[in-house]
Design a protein around this motif. Structure first.
Motif, PDB file in Angstrom:
ATOM      1  N   VAL A   1       0.865  -1.186   0.000  1.00 16.04           N
ATOM      2  CA  VAL A   1       0.000   0.000   0.000  1.00 16.04           C
ATOM      3  C   VAL A   1       0.893   1.224   0.000  1.00 16.04           C
ATOM      4  O   VAL A   1       1.916   1.260   0.691  1.00 16.04           O
ATOM      5  CB  VAL A   1      -0.926  -0.003   1.237  1.00 16.04           C
ATOM      6  CG1 VAL A   1      -1.745   1.283   1.311  1.00 16.04           C
ATOM      7  CG2 VAL A   1      -1.840  -1.216   1.217  1.00 16.04           C
ATOM      8  N   TYR A   2       0.518   2.243  -0.761  1.00 21.38           N
ATOM      9  CA  TYR A   2       1.294   3.473  -0.809  1.00 21.38           C
ATOM     10  C   TYR A   2       0.419   4.629  -0.366  1.00 21.38           C
ATOM     11  O   TYR A   2      -0.694   4.806  -0.868  1.00 21.38           O
ATOM     12  CB  TYR A   2       1.818   3.719  -2.231  1.00 21.38           C
ATOM     13  CG  TYR A   2       2.691   4.947  -2.356  1.00 21.38           C
ATOM     14  CD1 TYR A   2       3.744   5.179  -1.468  1.00 21.38           C
ATOM     15  CD2 TYR A   2       2.477   5.878  -3.353  1.00 21.38           C
ATOM     16  CE1 TYR A   2       4.547   6.298  -1.586  1.00 21.38           C
ATOM     17  CE2 TYR A   2       3.290   6.997  -3.482  1.00 21.38           C
ATOM     18  CZ  TYR A   2       4.315   7.201  -2.594  1.00 21.38           C
ATOM     19  OH  TYR A   2       5.118   8.305  -2.694  1.00 21.38           O
ATOM     20  N   GLY A   3       0.908   5.405   0.589  1.00 19.19           N
ATOM     21  CA  GLY A   3       0.154   6.545   1.082  1.00 19.19           C
ATOM     22  C   GLY A   3       0.942   7.830   0.949  1.00 19.19           C
ATOM     23  O   GLY A   3       2.131   7.872   1.239  1.00 19.19           O
ATOM     24  N   TYR A   4       0.263   8.879   0.481  1.00 19.10           N
ATOM     25  CA  TYR A   4       0.855  10.222   0.435  1.00 19.10           C
ATOM     26  C   TYR A   4      -0.283  11.227   0.400  1.00 19.10           C
ATOM     27  O   TYR A   4      -1.388  10.912  -0.050  1.00 19.10           O
ATOM     28  CB  TYR A   4       1.786  10.411  -0.782  1.00 19.10           C
ATOM     29  CG  TYR A   4       1.066  10.391  -2.113  1.00 19.10           C
ATOM     30  CD1 TYR A   4       0.618  11.569  -2.703  1.00 19.10           C
ATOM     31  CD2 TYR A   4       0.809   9.197  -2.769  1.00 19.10           C
ATOM     32  CE1 TYR A   4      -0.066  11.550  -3.910  1.00 19.10           C
ATOM     33  CE2 TYR A   4       0.132   9.174  -3.972  1.00 19.10           C
ATOM     34  CZ  TYR A   4      -0.304  10.354  -4.537  1.00 19.10           C
ATOM     35  OH  TYR A   4      -0.978  10.326  -5.717  1.00 19.10           O
TER      36      TYR A   4
ATOM     37  N   ASP B   1      -4.392   6.772   0.870  1.00 16.35           N
ATOM     38  CA  ASP B   1      -3.810   5.432   0.808  1.00 16.35           C
ATOM     39  C   ASP B   1      -4.304   4.767  -0.463  1.00 16.35           C
ATOM     40  O   ASP B   1      -5.516   4.688  -0.693  1.00 16.35           O
ATOM     41  CB  ASP B   1      -4.219   4.584   2.015  1.00 16.35           C
ATOM     42  CG  ASP B   1      -3.366   4.869   3.232  1.00 16.35           C
ATOM     43  OD1 ASP B   1      -2.241   5.373   3.053  1.00 16.35           O
ATOM     44  OD2 ASP B   1      -3.820   4.601   4.351  1.00 16.35           O
ATOM     45  N   HIS B   2      -3.364   4.327  -1.291  1.00 15.35           N
ATOM     46  CA  HIS B   2      -3.717   3.683  -2.554  1.00 15.35           C
ATOM     47  C   HIS B   2      -3.602   2.173  -2.405  1.00 15.35           C
ATOM     48  O   HIS B   2      -2.503   1.667  -2.155  1.00 15.35           O
ATOM     49  CB  HIS B   2      -2.786   4.159  -3.679  1.00 15.35           C
ATOM     50  CG  HIS B   2      -2.916   5.613  -3.991  1.00 15.35           C
ATOM     51  ND1 HIS B   2      -3.897   6.109  -4.812  1.00 15.35           N
ATOM     52  CD2 HIS B   2      -2.216   6.679  -3.565  1.00 15.35           C
ATOM     53  CE1 HIS B   2      -3.780   7.421  -4.898  1.00 15.35           C
ATOM     54  NE2 HIS B   2      -2.764   7.791  -4.137  1.00 15.35           N
TER      55      HIS B   2
ATOM     56  N   GLU C   1       8.342   9.974   1.982  1.00 18.92           N
ATOM     57  CA  GLU C   1       7.533   9.245   2.951  1.00 18.92           C
ATOM     58  C   GLU C   1       8.391   8.170   3.629  1.00 18.92           C
ATOM     59  O   GLU C   1       9.266   7.580   3.001  1.00 18.92           O
ATOM     60  CB  GLU C   1       6.327   8.583   2.264  1.00 18.92           C
ATOM     61  CG  GLU C   1       5.339   9.554   1.644  1.00 18.92           C
ATOM     62  CD  GLU C   1       5.742  10.016   0.248  1.00 18.92           C
ATOM     63  OE1 GLU C   1       6.643   9.412  -0.365  1.00 18.92           O
ATOM     64  OE2 GLU C   1       5.153  10.999  -0.237  1.00 18.92           O
TER      65      GLU C   1
ATOM     66  N   SER D   1       7.792   5.209   4.336  1.00 19.75           N
ATOM     67  CA  SER D   1       7.680   3.887   3.707  1.00 19.75           C
ATOM     68  C   SER D   1       8.660   3.696   2.551  1.00 19.75           C
ATOM     69  O   SER D   1       8.895   2.569   2.111  1.00 19.75           O
ATOM     70  CB  SER D   1       6.257   3.649   3.209  1.00 19.75           C
ATOM     71  OG  SER D   1       5.918   4.584   2.192  1.00 19.75           O
TER      72      SER D   1
END
Length: 194
Positions: free
Chosen positions: A64-67, A71-72, A118, A120
């Motif tokens: 999962v990628y969040g920015y 959250d995508h 980020e 992550s």
């Protein structure tokens, strides 16, 4: 062959013609047709606004990628995106587990000033940016300043790699422009800590 770009406190490599025009054309057309583009909204000063472009996130299962408060959830790699990932990994000497696709419909679609910093992404992330379609100016500014410190044109089939301490010291943007009226796709490959 990637050329090193000279910018203090940054590790940048650029290949303006990484893809042949024929392959870049084919990838642009296929990706534009098969990706389920969306335009999420972000909350700014208490109000919701659509992001000024369309996006999609593809990644390995569970990544999962969040920015920017979003959250995508990952879509599974398509055969074409898997092929592109392998080619970009070979060029960069780095494995990637996700790609953020941005679709700029015209010159009014944009990406504001930001750093890909980020947590992550790790301490010194390597971000590989493949550009298809209309050429757009890509600006850098040193963090804490408002003046553009460096710009380059990201053209059809070009590959830009940002690595090392780049994200610690620099921000980048794709500004709105009246010049570009054609479609542009940008694929930013990254490795997310899982």
């Amino acid at each position: 062959m990637l050329e090193r770009l000279e910018l203090d406190d940054a590790e940048l490599a650029f290949h303006p013609h990484w893809l042949s025009p024929e392959r870049a054309d084919a990838w642009l057309q296929q990706l534009d047709a098969e990706i389920p583009w969306s335009q999420p909204q972000v909350r700014v000063f208490g109000r919701w606004h659509p992001v000024p472009r369309q996006v999609a996130w593809y990644a390995d299962p569970g990544v999962v990628y969040g920015y920017a408060g979003l959250d995508h959830a990952a879509l599974p790699w398509t055969p074409l995106l898997q092929l592109i990932r392998e080619a970009v990994e070979a060029a960069c000497g780095q494995a990637f587990n996700g790609v953020l696709l941005n679709r700029y419909r015209d010159g009014q679609d944009s990406m504001g000033w930001h750093s890909d910093d980020e947590a992550s992404l790790g301490t010194n992330p390597l971000i590989a940016s493949l550009n298809l379609g209309a050429a757009r100016r890509f600006d850098f500014r040193r963090k804490g300043t408002s003046r553009i410190g460096h710009s380059l044109e990201l053209g059809h089939g070009s590959l830009l790699v940002m690595a090392g301490a780049t994200q610690h010291h620099w921000q980048h943007q794709i500004a709105k422009t009246r010049k570009a009226s054609e479609l542009r796709l940008n694929l930013t490959f990254r490795r997310i800590a899982t």
